[in-house]
Write a protein that holds these residues in place. Structure first.
Motif, PDB file in Angstrom:
ATOM      1  N   VAL A  85       0.832  -1.200   0.000  1.00 27.09           N
ATOM      2  CA  VAL A  85       0.000   0.000   0.000  1.00 27.09           C
ATOM      3  C   VAL A  85       0.869   1.252   0.000  1.00 27.09           C
ATOM      4  N   PRO A  86       0.362   2.365  -0.588  1.00 29.18           N
ATOM      5  CA  PRO A  86       1.082   3.644  -0.501  1.00 29.18           C
ATOM      6  C   PRO A  86       1.188   4.066   0.957  1.00 29.18           C
ATOM      7  N   PHE A  87       2.351   4.569   1.346  1.00 27.59           N
ATOM      8  CA  PHE A  87       2.570   4.939   2.746  1.00 27.59           C
ATOM      9  C   PHE A  87       3.159   6.344   2.770  1.00 27.59           C
ATOM     10  N   PHE A  88       2.284   7.343   2.736  1.00 24.78           N
ATOM     11  CA  PHE A  88       2.738   8.722   2.740  1.00 24.78           C
ATOM     12  C   PHE A  88       1.600   9.599   3.252  1.00 24.78           C
ATOM     13  N   VAL A  89       1.969  10.813   3.662  1.00 21.27           N
ATOM     14  CA  VAL A  89       0.986  11.761   4.192  1.00 21.27           C
ATOM     15  C   VAL A  89       1.229  13.109   3.542  1.00 21.27           C
ATOM     16  N   GLU A  90       0.155  13.734   3.063  1.00 26.09           N
ATOM     17  CA  GLU A  90       0.246  15.076   2.491  1.00 26.09           C
ATOM     18  C   GLU A  90      -0.302  16.101   3.488  1.00 26.09           C
ATOM     19  N   ALA A  91      -0.429  17.337   3.038  1.00 28.28           N
ATOM     20  CA  ALA A  91      -0.972  18.395   3.884  1.00 28.28           C
ATOM     21  C   ALA A  91      -2.369  17.999   4.370  1.00 28.28           C
ATOM     22  N   PRO A  92      -2.756  18.416   5.580  1.00 22.70           N
ATOM     23  CA  PRO A  92      -4.058  17.997   6.127  1.00 22.70           C
ATOM     24  C   PRO A  92      -5.237  18.246   5.192  1.00 22.70           C
ATOM     25  N   TRP A  93      -5.251  19.389   4.501  1.00 19.01           N
ATOM     26  CA  TRP A  93      -6.394  19.674   3.629  1.00 19.01           C
ATOM     27  C   TRP A  93      -6.421  18.736   2.427  1.00 19.01           C
ATOM     28  N   LYS A  94      -5.254  18.309   1.947  1.00 19.27           N
ATOM     29  CA  LYS A  94      -5.221  17.343   0.863  1.00 19.27           C
ATOM     30  C   LYS A  94      -5.667  15.964   1.343  1.00 19.27           C
ATOM     31  N   GLU A  95      -5.282  15.619   2.567  1.00 18.01           N
ATOM     32  CA  GLU A  95      -5.717  14.335   3.119  1.00 18.01           C
ATOM     33  C   GLU A  95      -7.235  14.314   3.301  1.00 18.01           C
ATOM     34  N   TYR A  96      -7.793  15.467   3.608  1.00 19.28           N
ATOM     35  CA  TYR A  96      -9.255  15.552   3.714  1.00 19.28           C
ATOM     36  C   TYR A  96      -9.913  15.176   2.396  1.00 19.28           C
TER      37      TYR A  96
ATOM     38  N   PHE B 164     -12.378   9.314  -1.998  1.00 17.34           N
ATOM     39  CA  PHE B 164     -12.268   7.861  -2.137  1.00 17.34           C
ATOM     40  C   PHE B 164     -13.299   7.136  -1.276  1.00 17.34           C
ATOM     41  N   THR B 165     -13.651   7.710  -0.129  1.00 18.68           N
ATOM     42  CA  THR B 165     -14.761   7.138   0.642  1.00 18.68           C
ATOM     43  C   THR B 165     -16.042   7.164  -0.177  1.00 18.68           C
ATOM     44  N   TYR B 166     -16.286   8.290  -0.826  1.00 15.35           N
ATOM     45  CA  TYR B 166     -17.470   8.434  -1.673  1.00 15.35           C
ATOM     46  C   TYR B 166     -17.490   7.375  -2.772  1.00 15.35           C
ATOM     47  N   MET B 167     -16.341   7.191  -3.446  1.00 11.15           N
ATOM     48  CA  MET B 167     -16.272   6.214  -4.535  1.00 11.15           C
ATOM     49  C   MET B 167     -16.398   4.784  -4.016  1.00 11.15           C
ATOM     50  N   TYR B 168     -15.678   4.474  -2.937  1.00 10.62           N
ATOM     51  CA  TYR B 168     -15.725   3.119  -2.398  1.00 10.62           C
ATOM     52  C   TYR B 168     -17.125   2.763  -1.906  1.00 10.62           C
ATOM     53  N   LYS B 169     -17.799   3.727  -1.301  1.00 14.05           N
ATOM     54  CA  LYS B 169     -19.158   3.456  -0.818  1.00 14.05           C
ATOM     55  C   LYS B 169     -20.084   3.153  -1.986  1.00 14.05           C
TER      56      LYS B 169
ATOM     57  N   TYR C  55     -16.572  -1.437   1.352  1.00 11.04           N
ATOM     58  CA  TYR C  55     -16.453  -0.900   2.709  1.00 11.04           C
ATOM     59  C   TYR C  55     -15.133  -1.289   3.375  1.00 11.04           C
ATOM     60  N   LYS C  56     -14.604  -2.467   3.032  1.00  5.53           N
ATOM     61  CA  LYS C  56     -13.322  -2.880   3.612  1.00  5.53           C
ATOM     62  C   LYS C  56     -12.206  -1.953   3.168  1.00  5.53           C
ATOM     63  N   ALA C  57     -12.296  -1.453   1.942  1.00  5.11           N
ATOM     64  CA  ALA C  57     -11.265  -0.538   1.444  1.00  5.11           C
ATOM     65  C   ALA C  57     -11.263   0.757   2.247  1.00  5.11           C
ATOM     66  N   ILE C  58     -12.439   1.226   2.635  1.00  5.34           N
ATOM     67  CA  ILE C  58     -12.523   2.434   3.461  1.00  5.34           C
ATOM     68  C   ILE C  58     -11.826   2.196   4.796  1.00  5.34           C
ATOM     69  N   ALA C  59     -12.139   1.071   5.432  1.00  8.71           N
ATOM     70  CA  ALA C  59     -11.578   0.778   6.746  1.00  8.71           C
ATOM     71  C   ALA C  59     -10.071   0.524   6.682  1.00  8.71           C
ATOM     72  N   PHE C  60      -9.628  -0.205   5.635  1.00  9.60           N
ATOM     73  CA  PHE C  60      -8.217  -0.588   5.566  1.00  9.60           C
ATOM     74  C   PHE C  60      -7.347   0.507   4.982  1.00  9.60           C
ATOM     75  N   GLU C  61      -7.667   0.945   3.752  1.00  8.49           N
ATOM     76  CA  GLU C  61      -6.800   1.889   3.051  1.00  8.49           C
ATOM     77  C   GLU C  61      -6.924   3.320   3.570  1.00  8.49           C
ATOM     78  N   LEU C  62      -8.161   3.762   3.801  1.00 11.63           N
ATOM     79  CA  LEU C  62      -8.372   5.168   4.129  1.00 11.63           C
ATOM     80  C   LEU C  62      -8.271   5.474   5.620  1.00 11.63           C
ATOM     81  N   ILE C  63      -8.391   4.463   6.461  1.00  6.49           N
ATOM     82  CA  ILE C  63      -8.318   4.702   7.910  1.00  6.49           C
ATOM     83  C   ILE C  63      -7.104   4.005   8.518  1.00  6.49           C
TER      84      ILE C  63
END
Length: 300
Positions: free
Chosen positions: A226-237, A243-248, A253-261
């Motif tokens: 998995v990608p392992f990086f963090v951008e500016a807080p507003w970009k992470e928002y 991606f939550t919107y698309m995954y839903k 739902y597993k992708a939201i819990a695993f990748e996005l959280i």
């Protein structure tokens, strides 16, 4: 009619490099739509100084406010389509054709593929040096992509919006990029909508497009790379929200819990500062994406 759409925001020098490569192409564009996302760095004056505003192919569009990359690609695609474009090539401002043959090769391949499927979403190979700018499946290098291609084509693979050619029939079927994404994921959404519409999605490996490689790396988490990086807080928002919107929508739902959280929290834990601000924006994004609260909800 063959049209190019270049979306820019406060990167006039990079935009200039993109335009110079467009003007060198062995295949001439009938229209070049430059969507200036309300830049504050003197982009318009720069274009005038270069003499491009008096050049026949160019159509300059300045938005009333910063509507993000997603809004820019919506605006440019709509303008090109309404002008009668049969083919539209989508580009951000920080990339450029690698040589003068990039779009001739891309267009020639697309013409052949068009016989099989009129809904086309066809990309140039996006690279920086001998490495791919963005991973394709398990591949990281140009050599790997060339070896995996069949007759010069990587089917089912594309890294938009970096030298991405779409046919008019595809736009007929799926409309324009979604401006409500603001930034992050609008290109992924557009590609997925192309897949859902039965489009032919592919990369033409002999058509080369340059783009900086993101400063990211991958780690194996619970057996998955998995990608392992963090951008500016507003970009992470916006990444978390979109991606939550698309995954839903896809019931992933597993992708939201695993990748996005889960994975993102692990990455944030390694940060030296701004951890809580980033965590706050992450969960706010997931919540807004789940609720379908889109648009420019957080200022850059």
């Amino acid at each position: 009619m063959l049209a190019a759409v270049v979306v820019t925001y406060n990167r006039k020098e990079l935009l200039g490099n993109n335009i110079r490569m467009l003007l060198k192409q062995t295949l001439a564009f009938d229209r070049v739509f430059i969507v200036d996302n309300c830049s504050t760095d003197g982009t318009y004056d720069y274009l005038v100084q270069q003499g491009w505003m008096n050049c026949e192919p160019f159509v300059y569009i300045k938005t009333a406010s910063n509507i993000g990359g997603a809004g820019g690609f919506y605006t440019g695609t709509k303008a090109a389509y309404e002008a009668g474009a049969d083919w539209i090539v989508l580009m951000d401002d920080d990339g450029a054709a690698a040589d003068e043959h990039t779009f001739e090769i891309l267009f020639d391949a697309s013409q052949k593929l068009y016989v099989r499927n009129r809904k086309l979403f066809v990309n140039a190979l996006v690279q920086q040096g001998e490495l791919l700018s963005f991973k394709i499946a398990h591949m990281y290098s140009v050599a790997e992509a060339l070896a995996a291609a069949k007759d010069g084509i990587l089917e089912g693979a594309a890294n938009p919006f970096n030298g991405t050619l779409v046919s008019r029939e595809l736009v007929d079927a799926i409309g324009y990029p979604n401006p409500d994404f603001f930034i992050k994921g609008d290109e992924v959404d557009y590609k997925q909508r192309a897949f859902d519409a039965g489009a032919y999605v592919a990369t033409v490996v002999d058509s080369r497009y340059t783009h900086p490689r993101p400063d990211t790396h991958e780690r194996t988490v619970l057996g998955k790379r998995v990608p392992f990086f963090v951008e500016a807080p507003w970009k992470e928002y916006y990444a978390a929200r979109n991606f939550t919107y698309m995954y839903k929508q896809k019931g992933q739902y597993k992708a939201i819990a695993f990748e996005l959280i889960f994975v993102k929290l692990l990455a944030i834990a390694s940060m030296k500062c701004r951890k809580w601000a980033t965590v706050n924006m992450l969960f706010r994004g997931v919540c807004d994406g789940w609720k379908g609260r889109m648009g420019a909800t957080v200022k850059p």
